[in-house]
Motif scaffolding. Structure first.
Motif, PDB file in Angstrom:
ATOM      1  N   ARG A 119      -3.005 -20.626  28.937  1.00 56.96           N
ATOM      2  CA  ARG A 119      -3.272 -22.066  28.868  1.00 56.96           C
ATOM      3  C   ARG A 119      -4.461 -22.456  29.736  1.00 56.96           C
ATOM      4  O   ARG A 119      -4.685 -21.877  30.798  1.00 56.96           O
ATOM      5  CB  ARG A 119      -2.019 -22.807  29.319  1.00 56.96           C
ATOM      6  CG  ARG A 119      -2.113 -24.293  29.228  1.00 56.96           C
ATOM      7  CD  ARG A 119      -0.752 -24.923  29.168  1.00 56.96           C
ATOM      8  NE  ARG A 119      -0.173 -24.811  27.836  1.00 56.96           N
ATOM      9  CZ  ARG A 119       0.799 -25.611  27.401  1.00 56.96           C
ATOM     10  NH1 ARG A 119       1.314 -26.530  28.177  1.00 56.96           N
ATOM     11  NH2 ARG A 119       1.273 -25.476  26.181  1.00 56.96           N
ATOM     12  N   MET A 120      -5.208 -23.457  29.258  1.00 55.53           N
ATOM     13  CA  MET A 120      -6.321 -24.002  30.040  1.00 55.53           C
ATOM     14  C   MET A 120      -6.247 -25.531  29.979  1.00 55.53           C
ATOM     15  O   MET A 120      -5.593 -26.091  29.105  1.00 55.53           O
ATOM     16  CB  MET A 120      -7.672 -23.584  29.440  1.00 55.53           C
ATOM     17  CG  MET A 120      -7.971 -22.103  29.496  1.00 55.53           C
ATOM     18  SD  MET A 120      -9.467 -21.688  28.550  1.00 55.53           S
ATOM     19  CE  MET A 120     -10.775 -22.464  29.520  1.00 55.53           C
ATOM     20  N   ALA A 121      -6.946 -26.181  30.900  1.00 58.24           N
ATOM     21  CA  ALA A 121      -7.098 -27.641  30.852  1.00 58.24           C
ATOM     22  C   ALA A 121      -8.585 -27.939  30.967  1.00 58.24           C
ATOM     23  O   ALA A 121      -9.234 -27.500  31.920  1.00 58.24           O
ATOM     24  CB  ALA A 121      -6.325 -28.292  31.988  1.00 58.24           C
ATOM     25  N   VAL A 122      -9.125 -28.654  29.963  1.00 57.97           N
ATOM     26  CA  VAL A 122     -10.588 -28.828  29.857  1.00 57.97           C
ATOM     27  C   VAL A 122     -10.934 -30.250  29.438  1.00 57.97           C
ATOM     28  O   VAL A 122     -10.075 -30.997  28.943  1.00 57.97           O
ATOM     29  CB  VAL A 122     -11.179 -27.849  28.801  1.00 57.97           C
ATOM     30  CG1 VAL A 122     -10.984 -26.394  29.213  1.00 57.97           C
ATOM     31  CG2 VAL A 122     -10.568 -28.088  27.422  1.00 57.97           C
ATOM     32  N   ASN A 123     -12.204 -30.618  29.587  1.00 58.93           N
ATOM     33  CA  ASN A 123     -12.699 -31.891  29.043  1.00 58.93           C
ATOM     34  C   ASN A 123     -12.545 -31.891  27.523  1.00 58.93           C
ATOM     35  O   ASN A 123     -12.858 -30.879  26.871  1.00 58.93           O
ATOM     36  CB  ASN A 123     -14.200 -32.041  29.319  1.00 58.93           C
ATOM     37  CG  ASN A 123     -14.511 -32.397  30.757  1.00 58.93           C
ATOM     38  OD1 ASN A 123     -13.674 -32.970  31.447  1.00 58.93           O
ATOM     39  ND2 ASN A 123     -15.716 -32.057  31.203  1.00 58.93           N
ATOM     40  N   ALA A 124     -12.119 -33.016  26.961  1.00 56.37           N
ATOM     41  CA  ALA A 124     -12.007 -33.114  25.497  1.00 56.37           C
ATOM     42  C   ALA A 124     -13.364 -32.903  24.826  1.00 56.37           C
ATOM     43  O   ALA A 124     -13.451 -32.372  23.720  1.00 56.37           O
ATOM     44  CB  ALA A 124     -11.433 -34.473  25.108  1.00 56.37           C
ATOM     45  N   SER A 125     -14.445 -33.296  25.523  1.00 57.87           N
ATOM     46  CA  SER A 125     -15.783 -33.195  24.913  1.00 57.87           C
ATOM     47  C   SER A 125     -16.234 -31.748  24.731  1.00 57.87           C
ATOM     48  O   SER A 125     -17.223 -31.480  24.062  1.00 57.87           O
ATOM     49  CB  SER A 125     -16.797 -33.928  25.789  1.00 57.87           C
ATOM     50  OG  SER A 125     -16.761 -33.388  27.105  1.00 57.87           O
ATOM     51  N   SER A 126     -15.496 -30.788  25.331  1.00 57.59           N
ATOM     52  CA  SER A 126     -15.889 -29.376  25.193  1.00 57.59           C
ATOM     53  C   SER A 126     -15.295 -28.728  23.945  1.00 57.59           C
ATOM     54  O   SER A 126     -15.572 -27.566  23.667  1.00 57.59           O
ATOM     55  CB  SER A 126     -15.434 -28.588  26.428  1.00 57.59           C
ATOM     56  OG  SER A 126     -14.018 -28.458  26.456  1.00 57.59           O
TER      57      SER A 126
END
Ligand SMILES: [Zn+2]
Ligand SMILES: [Zn+2]
Length: 346
Positions: A119-126
């Motif tokens: 699992r990762m947590a990232v900017n939606a824009s990526s």
């Protein structure tokens, strides 16, 4: 969640870590596949070289060729995406970000985990949507293909011809995944003729499939004279490591030509500045991807992959489960096994 950690040189362990909650505006994604990049191998062999750039032992080991699914609130199967790593934790507000060069963001948030994890947590824009029907393995090539696409799109040659490589002769040194994707990208951006230097038979076959008209073997061919005879307007260096291939590129490109450097070097490398001056060479050290002419390199890469799945599909040669990340790296490092691109799948 399970995640691979790089504990030291060539030392990988997979461990259970507490799930990482998405903070603030970040979006949680479930990793489906993550490709092993040349830079990952570099870090695996020589973590000391990366000191200060990235924390050595982070969950997911900085894997950045990520295909993932965005979980849906109702528990259904969410959409598939690829992650543009420069946008995953950038600020979106600084000069570099506004200029389409998020790789140089001066106010980046460190990610809590990377792609060799569940699992990762990232900017939606990526997140860029994976087209319906595209295989996960194929989608995992978006990131490395975007590197090759960017090198050309950011080049002087491309800009001077209004956004095409039409009529240009291009030599690519290196038959690893980046070299092969540089062949593929050049054909699709209109290049006229392509030569590739590839060390292993499987690489040579793939180079021909992707559009090279001439493939040289560095062991038996006199590579320097053959490339010079080919008279390339652009030479792409896609090997890195030692200094030889950079020097070869500078020595063989046409006068007035351009050298595009995609390889990552172990040590500072010598440049024959007299030769570069007398031949008025241009050099571009291409750093990942971004926005060129209003279009993201990731969009162009996804379009190329979608248009020709048969040609690109064969590049992913092996697939390992997350638990076997250590074996996956050993296999990726040994090109004599026929490994082209290796994917780890949680
Ligand atoms: Zn990469
Ligand atoms: Zn920024």
């Amino acid at each position: 969640m399970r995640a691979a950690f790089l504990d030291g040189a060539e030392d990988i362990a997979v461990r259970e870590v507490p799930p990482i909650p998405a903070e603030g505006h970040l979006v949680e994604i479930d990793v489906i596949a993550c490709g092993i990049c040349g830079s990952d191998l570099h870090r695996w062999r020589r973590p000391d070289l990366m000191a200060g750039q990235i924390e050595p032992s982070i969950p997911g080991m900085a894997g950045h060729e990520v295909v993932a699914r965005v979980p849906r609130a109702d528990g259904g199967r969410g959409r598939r995406v690829v992650v543009e790593p420069n946008l995953a934790g950038n600020c979106g507000k600084c000069g570099a970000c506004l200029d389409g060069k998020a790789v140089f963001c001066s106010n980046r948030t460190a990610l809590r985990s990377w792609g060799f994890s569940e699992r990762m947590a990232v900017n939606a824009s990526s997140l860029f949507d994976v087209p319906d029907g595209m295989a996960d393995d194929l989608a995992s090539l978006t990131e490395p293909l975007a590197c090759a696409v960017h090198a050309y799109r950011a080049s002087h040659t491309f800009a001077a011809q209004d956004g095409t490589l039409a009529g240009r002769r291009i030599a690519v040194i290196g038959g690893g995944a980046i070299g092969l994707l540089a062949i593929a990208a050049a054909t699709r951006l209109g290049a006229d003729a392509l030569l590739c230097v590839a060390r292993y038979p499987r690489q040579a076959a793939a180079a021909a499939t992707l559009g090279a008209i001439e493939v040289l073997d560095p062991v038996v061919d006199d590579v320097a004279s053959r490339i010079r005879k080919f008279a390339p307007d652009v030479v792409v260096e896609a090997v890195g490591g030692g200094p030889e291939t950079f020097d070869l590129a500078v020595r063989t490109v046409n006068p007035g030509g351009e050298v595009l450097v995609l390889g990552l070097f172990d040590d500072p490398t010598h440049l024959d500045t007299r030769r570069a001056l007398f031949r008025e060479l241009r050099l571009l050290f291409s750093m990942t991807y971004g926005v060129v002419d209003g279009r993201h390199d990731f969009e162009v890469a996804l379009e190329f992959l979608e248009s020709d799945p048969a040609a690109f599909g064969g590049l992913v040669s092996h697939r390992f489960p997350l638990e076997e990340t250590a074996d996956a790296f050993v296999a990726a490092a040994d090109k004599s096994t026929g490994a082209l691109r290796i994917v780890v799948a949680p």
